[in-house]
Scaffold this motif. Structure first.
Motif, short mmCIF file in Angstrom:
data_model
loop_
_atom_site.label_atom_id
_atom_site.label_comp_id
_atom_site.label_asym_id
_atom_site.label_seq_id
_atom_site.Cartn_x
_atom_site.Cartn_y
_atom_site.Cartn_z
N LYS A 427 0.80 -1.05 0.04
CA LYS A 427 0.03 -0.11 0.01
C LYS A 427 0.75 1.31 0.08
CE LYS A 427 -4.12 1.89 2.39
NZ LYS A 427 -5.14 1.81 3.39
N GLY A 428 0.69 2.26 -0.96
CA GLY A 428 1.33 3.28 -0.95
C GLY A 428 0.46 4.52 -1.01
N TYR A 429 1.15 5.61 -1.56
CA TYR A 429 0.41 6.95 -1.96
C TYR A 429 0.94 7.44 -3.26
CZ TYR A 429 0.48 6.19 2.98
OH TYR A 429 0.09 5.66 4.31
N TYR A 430 0.17 8.37 -3.53
CA TYR A 430 0.18 9.04 -5.16
C TYR A 430 0.48 10.52 -5.11
CZ TYR A 430 -0.98 4.20 -5.91
OH TYR A 430 -0.97 2.71 -5.81
N GLY A 431 1.54 10.94 -5.75
CA GLY A 431 1.95 12.23 -6.02
C GLY A 431 1.06 13.01 -6.90
N PRO A 432 1.35 14.20 -7.15
CA PRO A 432 0.61 15.07 -8.13
C PRO A 432 0.68 14.66 -9.49
CG PRO A 432 2.43 16.34 -7.36
CD PRO A 432 2.51 15.16 -6.58
N VAL A 433 -0.41 14.96 -10.34
CA VAL A 433 -0.23 14.63 -11.66
C VAL A 433 0.74 15.50 -12.38
CG1 VAL A 433 -1.53 14.38 -13.78
CG2 VAL A 433 -2.79 13.62 -11.77
N THR A 460 4.40 6.79 -4.03
CA THR A 460 5.58 7.23 -3.18
C THR A 460 5.05 6.33 -1.95
OG1 THR A 460 4.40 8.89 -2.01
CG2 THR A 460 5.32 9.69 -4.01
N HIS A 461 6.28 6.20 -1.02
CA HIS A 461 6.11 5.68 0.37
C HIS A 461 5.35 4.48 0.31
CE1 HIS A 461 7.27 10.04 0.98
NE2 HIS A 461 7.69 9.66 2.12
N GLU A 462 5.67 3.62 -0.78
CA GLU A 462 4.90 2.25 -0.49
C GLU A 462 5.66 1.18 0.48
OE1 GLU A 462 3.56 -0.78 -3.96
OE2 GLU A 462 5.80 -0.73 -3.69
N GLN A 463 4.47 0.70 1.37
CA GLN A 463 4.90 -0.11 2.34
C GLN A 463 4.63 -1.60 1.94
OE1 GLN A 463 6.30 1.36 5.33
NE2 GLN A 463 6.55 2.96 3.70
N THR A 464 5.28 -2.48 2.53
CA THR A 464 4.92 -3.81 2.04
C THR A 464 4.94 -4.53 3.32
OG1 THR A 464 6.37 -3.96 0.05
CG2 THR A 464 5.85 -6.27 1.27
#
Length: 593
Positions: A427-433, A460-464
């Motif tokens: 699960k991670g996060y997504y930066g600006p287009v 960004t900052h994907e965690q496993t």
């Protein structure tokens, strides 16, 4: 068995007659009311065609109390008129639960209706002619939708092929053969172990089997019987001591529900005759014992037995169900190779009104030792289930707040003492287009979220998060060893789902709410039923969350929760009440060591 089936059919006739609508002013005039909805339908399960199969076979069977009963014949004629009135102009039917103007649901009805038509057509009884005329008209009207209609699910394709085969037999149109050939060109969705895409042992595996048997014989495609053989052999390992089918890992609505062998009766009986296979004959006998009535329209056993009288003969003594084995289904299936080719298909993982079934071919272990039956599985919420005599531990499920919901195990391998499983989530996060990828709407007063090209965002900052489970046999039961490290401070929940019929006892049980699940904070937990019992140790109350979002606990069961935090190493010991098979198990374990 045949005599009992005729008697049960007569009882079904009585029930159907009591539900038939006889008011000429009713929209349901001539139809039989579905007791679950209070509405008369034209579908293959709870609909009028099913009652028609009961009535039709009784009318032409000299062994029935209703043989050539003119009052019943009049009721059957009314039912055929109801079916015609509720057939859409395009030739389809709407089953009632969903799927309006549905080609596959029409196909289910065609398969049953056509077989009843063929039974009645064999009779030299002139009063049947109006019924036969109406039934033939219904079938003829379905031809356009059968020749052009699509489907939703994998098994629907084989139902359509069977329906097209029956229409070809009755009407002789070559177009039916050509359309069936288009469906069959897609290939068989079965693993070498014998598992169909939907992993639905309680419903849709049986559907695929019988429909392909019909298609093989009606379309002169004997090669279609080979996948049926594979599945029927596999099913011998997927029956609990009580005769209940293993549904713990289904990809459809039978998941965790109680089903028996009855839907497989016709497939086993027909294949036993074709192959002379004693396993198939024995399984047919077991399945026959589960038949409480001849079955729904599409798989009515009495209709088929009247079309194939040789099936009425007992095929040999009943074999005992296999009760001493350990097998790993799909253990050598190269599932990753198939999943790795998904991008080639071009659908980008999206499908409408269905699902991809990427769990197809996931490994499943089955262990039977007398009255003890264990399933270890992957790609479903539960990774472990156990039956021990009357005791039912329906599921052991691991849930977390990392990606809120259950953590399915994706990988499994056999070890010296049991099975090793791994489940991984990201699960991670997504930066600006990127500015140069923004739509024109981004520079206007209103910029809807759904117009932004989200696929262009940088991850960004994907965690496993990875969990491991070791499932091992012991001399008196089983041990579940669970471990997970990072990220830390994740709330975890291990749920034990027991049948409602047994009794739970432990000094460590804490009720979360009246009628709700229990926390198990420690000590020994005992679940007993019918003189059998299992005892568990390893309870913990590391946090107070009674539920995990997106991890719905089942209704109608007794649920016990173990709460803990990451990092964790959690061991659950399950000991079984003594049984005659205990010495056998100990011998097996000693040999392994």
């Amino acid at each position: 068995m045949y005599k009992q089936l005729v008697e049960r059919n007569d009882k079904a006739v009585e029930k159907g007659l009591s539900r038939q609508v006889l008011d000429p002013d009713s929209r349901y005039y001539g139809g039989t009311i579905d007791p679950y909805t209070g509405v008369a339908w034209v579908n293959h399960t709870t609909g009028t065609p099913t009652d028609m199969c009961y009535w039709g076979t009784a009318l032409v069977n000299p062994a029935s109390a209703y043989y050539r009963d003119e009052a019943l014949l009049e009721r059957l004629l009314l039912a055929t008129e109801f079916v015609l009135r509720h057939q859409h102009e395009d030739g389809s039917i709407s089953p009632g639960w969903t799927n309006y103007h549905s080609p596959p649901d029409t196909a289910f009805v065609v398969v049953g209706y056509a077989q009843l038509y063929l039974v009645l057509q064999q009779q030299a009884w002139p009063p049947l002619q109006p019924v036969l005329h109406n039934m033939r008209l219904f079938l003829e009207r379905t031809m356009p939708v059968m020749l052009t209609g699509g489907c939703h699910t994998p098994n629907h394709r084989w139902v359509l092929c069977a329906a097209l085969g029956f229409l070809y037999r009755i009407f002789g149109q070559e177009e039916a053969l050509q359309r069936a050939g288009q469906w069959l060109a897609e290939g068989m969705d079965i693993t070498p172990a014998g598992e169909w895409t939907e992993r639905s042992n309680g419903i849709y595996s049986a559907v695929s089997d019988i429909m392909l048997i019909h298609a093989a014989r009606l379309l002169s495609r004997p090669e279609l019987l080979e996948p049926v053989r594979l599945n029927l052999r596999m099913m011998a390992y997927l029956v609990h001591p009580s005769g209940e089918i293993v549904t713990d890992y289904s990809g459809r609505q039978d998941l965790g529900q109680v089903h028996d062998l009855s839907p497989y009766y016709l497939s086993y009986a027909i294949m036993a005759k074709l192959d002379g296979d004693p396993l198939f004959a024995g399984m047919a006998e077991w399945a026959a014992e589960s038949l409480t009535d001849p079955g729904v329209c599409s798989v009515n056993a009495l209709v088929r037995l009247m079309l194939e009288p040789d099936l009425q003969e007992t095929q040999g003594g009943r074999l005992d169900l296999l009760d001493q084995y350990e097998v790993m289904l799909n253990g050598n299936f190269d599932r990753e190779q198939y999943l790795g080719r998904m991008d080639e298909a071009g659908h980008h993982g999206r499908i409408s009104h269905s699902r991809m079934h990427t769990d197809f071919g996931a490994p499943v272990a089955r262990i039977r030792d007398g009255k003890t039956s264990v399933t270890v599985m992957t790609e479903v919420p539960s990774f472990f289930a156990l039956r021990h005599g009357a005791v039912r531990l329906l599921a052991v499920q691991l849930a977390s707040y990392f990606n809120p919901g259950y953590v399915p195990m994706q990988q499994m391998r056999q070890t010296e003492s049991g099975y090793s499983l791994i489940g991984e989530q990201k699960k991670g996060y997504y930066g600006p287009v990127p500015t140069n990828r923004l739509p024109l709407s981004a520079n206007t007063p209103t910029s809807p979220w759904y117009l932004l090209p989200h696929q262009e965002r940088e991850l960004t900052h994907e965690q496993t998060f990875s969990v491991h489970a070791e499932v091992a046999q012991t001399k008196d039961g089983w041990t579940l060893d669970l471990a997970g490290e990072n990220p830390q401070e994740i709330m975890m929940q291990l749920s034990f789902v027991f049948g409602s019929e047994g009794e739970l006892s432990s000094n460590g049980l804490v009720e979360t709410k009246k009628g709700g699940p229990y926390f198990w904070e420690g000590g020994t937990l005992r679940y007993a039923c019918g003189g059998d019992w299992i005892e568990l140790t390893g309870g913990e109350l590391g946090h107070l969350a009674a539920t995990v979002r997106e991890a719905k606990l089942p209704d109608g069961c007794q649920v016990v929760l173990v709460n803990f935090m990451t990092p964790f190493r959690k061991t659950i010991h399950i000991s079984l009440s003594p049984s005659m098979a205990a010495n056998t198990l100990n011998t097996i374990l000693d040999e392994k060591r």
